[in-house]
Design a protein around this motif. Structure first.
Motif, PDB file in Angstrom:
ATOM      1  N   GLN A  22     -28.619 -13.056   3.332  1.00 58.77           N
ATOM      2  CA  GLN A  22     -29.764 -12.306   2.861  1.00 58.77           C
ATOM      3  C   GLN A  22     -29.398 -11.295   1.797  1.00 58.77           C
ATOM      4  O   GLN A  22     -30.289 -10.768   1.137  1.00 58.77           O
ATOM      5  CB  GLN A  22     -30.414 -11.546   4.018  1.00 58.77           C
ATOM      6  CG  GLN A  22     -31.003 -12.439   5.091  1.00 58.77           C
ATOM      7  CD  GLN A  22     -31.677 -11.635   6.158  1.00 58.77           C
ATOM      8  OE1 GLN A  22     -32.564 -10.854   5.903  1.00 58.77           O
ATOM      9  NE2 GLN A  22     -31.245 -11.814   7.374  1.00 58.77           N
ATOM     10  N   LYS A 252     -39.706 -15.135   1.109  1.00 60.64           N
ATOM     11  CA  LYS A 252     -38.813 -15.258   2.253  1.00 60.64           C
ATOM     12  C   LYS A 252     -38.495 -16.741   2.466  1.00 60.64           C
ATOM     13  O   LYS A 252     -39.225 -17.635   2.016  1.00 60.64           O
ATOM     14  CB  LYS A 252     -39.481 -14.687   3.495  1.00 60.64           C
ATOM     15  CG  LYS A 252     -40.713 -15.463   3.950  1.00 60.64           C
ATOM     16  CD  LYS A 252     -41.356 -14.831   5.167  1.00 60.64           C
ATOM     17  CE  LYS A 252     -42.574 -15.657   5.620  1.00 60.64           C
ATOM     18  NZ  LYS A 252     -43.239 -15.047   6.786  1.00 60.64           N
ATOM     19  N   GLU A 254     -37.271 -19.312   5.710  1.00 58.45           N
ATOM     20  CA  GLU A 254     -37.085 -19.391   7.156  1.00 58.45           C
ATOM     21  C   GLU A 254     -36.091 -20.507   7.503  1.00 58.45           C
ATOM     22  O   GLU A 254     -36.212 -21.626   7.018  1.00 58.45           O
ATOM     23  CB  GLU A 254     -38.424 -19.642   7.847  1.00 58.45           C
ATOM     24  CG  GLU A 254     -39.418 -18.494   7.650  1.00 58.45           C
ATOM     25  CD  GLU A 254     -40.730 -18.748   8.340  1.00 58.45           C
ATOM     26  OE1 GLU A 254     -41.007 -19.928   8.669  1.00 58.45           O
ATOM     27  OE2 GLU A 254     -41.491 -17.789   8.554  1.00 58.45           O
ATOM     28  N   THR A 281     -34.996 -15.346   9.197  1.00 60.03           N
ATOM     29  CA  THR A 281     -35.890 -15.264   8.048  1.00 60.03           C
ATOM     30  C   THR A 281     -35.296 -14.333   7.015  1.00 60.03           C
ATOM     31  O   THR A 281     -35.089 -13.141   7.287  1.00 60.03           O
ATOM     32  CB  THR A 281     -37.281 -14.750   8.465  1.00 60.03           C
ATOM     33  OG1 THR A 281     -37.848 -15.638   9.421  1.00 60.03           O
ATOM     34  CG2 THR A 281     -38.204 -14.655   7.257  1.00 60.03           C
ATOM     35  N   THR A 282     -34.982 -14.844   5.838  1.00 60.19           N
ATOM     36  CA  THR A 282     -34.477 -13.995   4.767  1.00 60.19           C
ATOM     37  C   THR A 282     -35.657 -13.287   4.100  1.00 60.19           C
ATOM     38  O   THR A 282     -36.724 -13.871   3.929  1.00 60.19           O
ATOM     39  CB  THR A 282     -33.700 -14.814   3.735  1.00 60.19           C
ATOM     40  OG1 THR A 282     -34.561 -15.804   3.175  1.00 60.19           O
ATOM     41  CG2 THR A 282     -32.505 -15.496   4.379  1.00 60.19           C
ATOM     42  N   PRO A 283     -35.497 -12.029   3.724  1.00 63.50           N
ATOM     43  CA  PRO A 283     -36.642 -11.241   3.270  1.00 63.50           C
ATOM     44  C   PRO A 283     -37.050 -11.528   1.839  1.00 63.50           C
ATOM     45  O   PRO A 283     -36.265 -12.003   1.025  1.00 63.50           O
ATOM     46  CB  PRO A 283     -36.127  -9.805   3.391  1.00 63.50           C
ATOM     47  CG  PRO A 283     -34.660  -9.929   3.175  1.00 63.50           C
ATOM     48  CD  PRO A 283     -34.261 -11.236   3.789  1.00 63.50           C
ATOM     49  N   GLU A 284     -38.296 -11.248   1.528  1.00 63.69           N
ATOM     50  CA  GLU A 284     -38.800 -11.387   0.171  1.00 63.69           C
ATOM     51  C   GLU A 284     -38.252 -10.274  -0.716  1.00 63.69           C
ATOM     52  O   GLU A 284     -37.909  -9.193  -0.239  1.00 63.69           O
ATOM     53  CB  GLU A 284     -40.325 -11.379   0.143  1.00 63.69           C
ATOM     54  CG  GLU A 284     -40.961 -10.177   0.774  1.00 63.69           C
ATOM     55  CD  GLU A 284     -41.276 -10.365   2.240  1.00 63.69           C
ATOM     56  OE1 GLU A 284     -42.415 -10.080   2.649  1.00 63.69           O
ATOM     57  OE2 GLU A 284     -40.372 -10.780   2.990  1.00 63.69           O
ATOM     58  N   ARG A 311     -37.504  -6.472   7.629  1.00 66.70           N
ATOM     59  CA  ARG A 311     -37.699  -7.681   8.438  1.00 66.70           C
ATOM     60  C   ARG A 311     -36.545  -7.896   9.414  1.00 66.70           C
ATOM     61  O   ARG A 311     -36.724  -8.491  10.478  1.00 66.70           O
ATOM     62  CB  ARG A 311     -37.810  -8.910   7.540  1.00 66.70           C
ATOM     63  CG  ARG A 311     -39.151  -9.082   6.869  1.00 66.70           C
ATOM     64  CD  ARG A 311     -39.247 -10.459   6.234  1.00 66.70           C
ATOM     65  NE  ARG A 311     -40.534 -10.678   5.613  1.00 66.70           N
ATOM     66  CZ  ARG A 311     -41.616 -11.065   6.258  1.00 66.70           C
ATOM     67  NH1 ARG A 311     -41.541 -11.257   7.571  1.00 66.70           N
ATOM     68  NH2 ARG A 311     -42.754 -11.255   5.624  1.00 66.70           N
TER      69      ARG A 311
END
Length: 451
Positions: A22, A252, A254, A281-284, A311
């Motif tokens: 991330q 993001k 998933e 989930t990688t963040p926006e 997140r």
């Protein structure tokens, strides 16, 4: 061995994978998708259109290119780390230390054997390739393959913090088809989808007896992979020909990571095997930049990036039956990065660049790990673009990254357990604290050919 191996290893594995995959501000960020952009510290990532790397920087920018072109290159990263003020102690149940039965209270019994050499990040080449094709004055298509995230740390075999992680490697490869449409001289939009593959291997050691001798450690390893889809959106606005504003949004992504766990005794025999999975989930992220043409030769750039790190508030790992293996609070904060840079066209063939970036970490002192012991960073960059012919440009860049000195402090009280995951008290644990100082050198080169 026992279920404790699986629980401890996956707790560390998730933390490292999340950080490495991330990392967009803090951690070991990979910004190396453009050497021309590297030269000015990526300050104009969303607004400065130099070559086909704008496919990554801002898909709306492709429609500002005058002809089809391909850009390929890479950056070699050399990271140096110093470790100092180390304290690594081991504990034992007071009853066992006194020669009796365990009573459930830990007491210190000495230091963990081993060393702290530092320089645990190997040199790495990060490649990329992009193609952009303007169909007409308004419509353009593009495609890119690049590595947006990644991390690798490899400590020596007797590293004193080995019970919290001694090897981490996470790699993400992305493929991105993109389209751009220019409405008029002022407005352009773009969109792309990304197909992302992640794989990694993480290792840590576990003591097998009360002396914590590295020769007798259990080598626990986890590896896994997954893929996921994401997208990005971009817009460029030119209120006047000399001013370009760019805004890019990256979604993001998933993942459901699945992996195999193995624990090996000193003889190399498998003493425990299992599997587990986790949702990640990688963040926006949002990037905004402005490019201002100051004169026929000079242009300046400003940029800011924001990542929704909030997140990532916990780690939740389950087994195949859906039972919780570990659930830990991470409490990350949203993070910002800022850049300023410039480009000077010395003559028609040679452009000179420079930039400075401030990159703030989302991590906290409470949860910082030996796997990614990073903090706020400053990055100083210089670069040049040489165009010997109308169709060919060669770009070169150098970046120096220095991080604020930081501290890692971790403890485990459940490393020696006589029971296979039952209620018996742990026989021993360990504590590790140290100061880290990291710096890195990045050497980049790329080639752009226009058709």
């Amino acid at each position: 061995m026992h279920n404790k191996f699986n629980k401890l290893t996956w707790a560390v594995a998730v933390a490292a994978a999340a950080l490495a995959s991330q990392a967009n501000a803090g951690g070991y960020q990979i910004n190396e998708q453009s050497v021309s952009g590297q030269g000015y510290g990526h300050a104009g990532r969303s607004s400065n259109v130099n070559d086909a790397t704008i496919v990554f920087g801002n898909p709306a920018g492709m429609s500002f290119l005058d002809r089809a072109q391909v850009t390929a290159g890479g950056t070699y990263l050399n990271v140096n780390s110093e470790i100092s003020n180390v304290e690594a102690s081991r504990t034992l149940d007071a009853g066992v230390a006194g020669g009796g039965a365990p009573i459930g209270m830990q007491v210190p019994i000495g230091d963990v054997p081993g060393g702290n050499d530092g320089d645990m990040v190997p040199g790495t080449l990060i490649p990329f390739a992009f193609y952009a094709h303007p169909v007409n004055e308004r419509l353009a298509f593009g495609f890119g393959v690049y590595a947006p995230f990644g991390s690798k740390t490899e400590y020596e075999n007797d590293f004193q913090g080995r019970y919290f992680g001694d090897y981490t490697e996470v790699r993400v490869i992305s493929a991105q088809p993109t389209v751009s449409y220019r409405f008029n001289d002022q407005w352009s939009i773009g969109a792309g989808i990304t197909y992302n593959q992640v794989e990694g291997e993480l290792r840590r050691q576990l003591p097998s007896e009360a002396t914590f001798s590295p020769e007798n450690d259990i080598d626990s390893r986890v590896d896994g992979d997954d893929d996921g889809w994401g997208y990005n959106l971009g817009v460029i606005y030119q209120p006047v020909p000399e001013t370009t504003l760019g805004l890019t949004y990256r979604s993001k992504v998933e993942y459901t990571l699945t992996g195999d766990f193995r624990a090996y005794d000193p003889a190399g025999e498998v003493v425990r095997a299992d599997n587990a999975q986790l949702d990640l989930t990688t963040p926006e992220t949002v990037n905004f930049s402005v490019t201002q043409q100051m004169s026929d030769r000079l242009k300046l750039m400003l940029g800011a990036s924001w990542t929704r790190w909030s997140r990532f508030d916990q780690i939740h790992v389950i087994n195949n039956e859906g039972d919780t293996i570990t659930q830990e609070t991470q409490d990350y904060s949203n993070a910002w990065a800022y850049g300023v840079g410039g480009e000077y066209q010395l003559n028609p063939q040679l452009a000179l660049r420079a930039g400075v970036t401030l990159d703030f970490t989302p991590t906290s002192d409470e949860h910082r790990s030996v796997r990614i012991p990073s903090d706020d960073r400053r990055i100083f960059s210089i670069g040049a673009g040489w165009t010997p012919t109308e169709n060919l440009t060669l770009d070169f860049a150098y970046s120096y990254l220095t991080e604020r000195g930081t501290q890692v402090e971790q403890s485990r009280g459940d490393l020696l357990d006589p029971d296979a995951g039952g209620p018996a008290p742990a026989l021993g644990g360990t504590n590790y604290s140290a100061d880290y100082k990291n710096e890195a050198h990045g050497f980049g080169a790329q080639l752009t050919y226009r058709f």
